[in-house]
Each structure stands twice: as structure tokens, then as C-alpha cells.
Scaffold this motif. Structure first.
Motif, PDB file in Angstrom:
ATOM      1  N   GLN A 176       0.821  -1.212   0.000  1.00 38.53           N
ATOM      2  CA  GLN A 176       0.000   0.000   0.000  1.00 38.53           C
ATOM      3  C   GLN A 176       0.860   1.270   0.000  1.00 38.53           C
ATOM      4  O   GLN A 176       0.490   2.289  -0.569  1.00 38.53           O
ATOM      5  N   VAL A 177       2.027   1.170   0.621  1.00 40.51           N
ATOM      6  CA  VAL A 177       2.906   2.338   0.718  1.00 40.51           C
ATOM      7  C   VAL A 177       3.426   2.744  -0.670  1.00 40.51           C
ATOM      8  O   VAL A 177       3.907   3.852  -0.876  1.00 40.51           O
ATOM      9  N   ASP A 178       3.288   1.857  -1.669  1.00 39.88           N
ATOM     10  CA  ASP A 178       3.788   2.138  -3.018  1.00 39.88           C
ATOM     11  C   ASP A 178       2.718   2.724  -3.943  1.00 39.88           C
ATOM     12  O   ASP A 178       2.942   2.845  -5.141  1.00 39.88           O
ATOM     13  N   LEU A 179       1.563   3.058  -3.405  1.00 38.84           N
ATOM     14  CA  LEU A 179       0.487   3.518  -4.282  1.00 38.84           C
ATOM     15  C   LEU A 179       0.433   5.037  -4.344  1.00 38.84           C
ATOM     16  O   LEU A 179       0.355   5.718  -3.330  1.00 38.84           O
ATOM     17  N   ALA A 180       0.454   5.540  -5.566  1.00 40.23           N
ATOM     18  CA  ALA A 180       0.394   6.983  -5.796  1.00 40.23           C
ATOM     19  C   ALA A 180      -0.713   7.262  -6.801  1.00 40.23           C
ATOM     20  O   ALA A 180      -1.132   6.375  -7.543  1.00 40.23           O
TER      21      ALA A 180
ATOM     22  N   ASP B  74      18.833   5.255  -4.490  1.00 36.34           N
ATOM     23  CA  ASP B  74      19.586   5.536  -5.713  1.00 36.34           C
ATOM     24  C   ASP B  74      18.642   6.059  -6.789  1.00 36.34           C
ATOM     25  O   ASP B  74      18.976   6.956  -7.545  1.00 36.34           O
ATOM     26  N   PHE B  75      17.461   5.454  -6.843  1.00 35.04           N
ATOM     27  CA  PHE B  75      16.479   5.847  -7.850  1.00 35.04           C
ATOM     28  C   PHE B  75      15.083   5.805  -7.252  1.00 35.04           C
ATOM     29  O   PHE B  75      14.806   5.014  -6.360  1.00 35.04           O
TER      30      PHE B  75
ATOM     31  N   ASP C  48      16.040  -2.073  -1.291  1.00 32.75           N
ATOM     32  CA  ASP C  48      15.736  -0.755  -0.737  1.00 32.75           C
ATOM     33  C   ASP C  48      16.396   0.412  -1.461  1.00 32.75           C
ATOM     34  O   ASP C  48      16.089   1.565  -1.186  1.00 32.75           O
ATOM     35  N   ASN C  49      17.320   0.129  -2.379  1.00 35.40           N
ATOM     36  CA  ASN C  49      18.019   1.230  -3.058  1.00 35.40           C
ATOM     37  C   ASN C  49      17.132   1.945  -4.062  1.00 35.40           C
ATOM     38  O   ASN C  49      17.392   3.071  -4.439  1.00 35.40           O
ATOM     39  N   VAL C  50      16.114   1.218  -4.521  1.00 32.97           N
ATOM     40  CA  VAL C  50      15.238   1.801  -5.526  1.00 32.97           C
ATOM     41  C   VAL C  50      13.823   1.761  -4.984  1.00 32.97           C
ATOM     42  O   VAL C  50      13.323   0.719  -4.590  1.00 32.97           O
ATOM     43  N   LYS C  51      13.214   2.926  -4.943  1.00 31.39           N
ATOM     44  CA  LYS C  51      11.831   2.999  -4.475  1.00 31.39           C
ATOM     45  C   LYS C  51      10.941   3.038  -5.701  1.00 31.39           C
ATOM     46  O   LYS C  51      11.195   3.804  -6.626  1.00 31.39           O
ATOM     47  N   VAL C  52       9.916   2.207  -5.698  1.00 27.62           N
ATOM     48  CA  VAL C  52       9.053   2.154  -6.877  1.00 27.62           C
ATOM     49  C   VAL C  52       7.598   2.346  -6.474  1.00 27.62           C
ATOM     50  O   VAL C  52       7.148   1.825  -5.455  1.00 27.62           O
ATOM     51  N   PHE C  53       6.903   3.148  -7.266  1.00 28.58           N
ATOM     52  CA  PHE C  53       5.496   3.438  -7.007  1.00 28.58           C
ATOM     53  C   PHE C  53       4.659   3.064  -8.208  1.00 28.58           C
ATOM     54  O   PHE C  53       5.100   3.188  -9.349  1.00 28.58           O
TER      55      PHE C  53
END
Length: 172
Positions: free
Chosen positions: A29-33, A113-114, A145-150
Motif C-alpha cells: 500500500q505504501v507504493d500507491l500513488a 539511488d532511484f 531498498d536502493n530503488v523505491k518504486v510506485f
């Protein structure tokens, strides 16, 4: 023929989550935008609301996939290979954030990183959404954890509190 706007319902966070569950997307859920408001929707719409579309920012807050074609974006998202970067210093993460909102409000953007936003929509073609979801899963699985994706939803959102006139214009 033509693009039918009226396929788009009003989504709220609950509906968004239900659609993702129905499509068997393994998401957090934390990845939803989603797009923040009508003005932002119009900004996005000017660039075309495309699924899948990618917004990839480096740790300096610059967009790195400006003007890449679909295949290049696909490779970039799976390799994050610097040779593929087309850095646009004018397109900043900060200004992008002004157009989006998150299901979970307290987002942390430190030490990544990204940061990647992948579009999807209830009105999009099933295969297009599938591609988005599969790239989302790939990043989650392979980059940690280096790349956060939404997952960025492009539908019109309930939270915009549209007026009757605005709804009529959008044929809702």
C-alpha cells in the motif's frame, strides 16, 4: 473509434486497491500513488496519459529517462544502466511531486539511488497494465531498498472533490 473518456470512473483509494487485488498484483500500500488534483491531471494529460509510462529519478532528483522510447525505458528499468540515462535537469523530482499524492501520506525519500513511478489505470488496456505491474514486481524483487518504486494511478480521483461543472466537462 476514438478515445472514450467515460470509461474512467472516479477512483478512490479503496477501489484502487480492489482493482489491484483483482489483477493479482503483489503490491504494498505504501507504493500507491495517484494524480493529486484536476490541474495535475491536465498537466499529465498534456503529455498524454500513457500506460505503461515511467518516471525515473536519480538521487540528485533529475529525471533520467526523458525522451527514451518504450524499449529503452523497458531496458533502463530492468538494468538501470547509466549508458541509457538521458538526464533532464529541468524535470525535477520536486516538481513532479507537486502533481502526485500517495495513499500513505508519510513518504520517505532518503538514501534511494532511484525513485521510479510506473503508470497504470482502470481505463488502460489489460496488457499495458500487465506490463506496468510486471516491471513493478521486477524492481521490488531485484533492487531492494536502493530503488523505491510506485504504482502511479492515472484515473480521476475521488479526492479531487470535483464540482458539478467539472464533472460535466469530464463526462462523469
Amino acid at each position: 473509434g476514438g478515445y472514450r473518456f467515460d470509461l474512467m470512473g472516479l477512483l478512490d483509494n479503496q477501489t484502487m486497491i480492489e482493482i489491484l487485488n483483482k489483477q493479482k498484483v503483489n503490491f504494498e500500500q505504501v507504493d500507491l500513488a495517484y494524480i493529486k488534483d484536476l490541474k495535475s491531471f491536465i498537466n499529465f494529460n498534456n503529455r498524454k496519459l500513457i500506460v505503461p509510462d515511467y518516471f525515473i529519478y536519480n538521487n540528485e532528483g533529475h529525471l533520467i529517462n526523458q525522451g527514451l522510447n518504450k524499449d529503452e525505458c523497458g531496458s533502463l528499468i530492468r538494468t538501470l544502466d547509466e549508458h541509457l540515462f538521458k538526464i533532464d535537469k529541468n524535470e525535477t523530482f520536486e516538481s513532479f511531486l507537486e502533481n502526485v499524492d500517495f495513499v500513505e501520506k508519510n513518504q520517505e525519500f532518503k538514501n534511494q539511488d532511484f525513485i521510479v513511478f510506473i503508470t497504470w489505470a482502470s481505463f488502460a488496456d489489460k496488457n499495458s497494465n500487465k506490463e506496468s505491474f510486471s516491471n513493478y514486481s521486477y524492481i521490488k524483487k531485484n533492487y531492494g531498498d536502493n530503488v523505491k518504486v510506485f504504482l502511479l494511478n492515472l484515473d480521476i480521483n475521488e479526492s479531487w472533490n470535483l464540482t458539478k461543472e467539472q464533472k460535466e466537462i469530464l463526462k462523469l
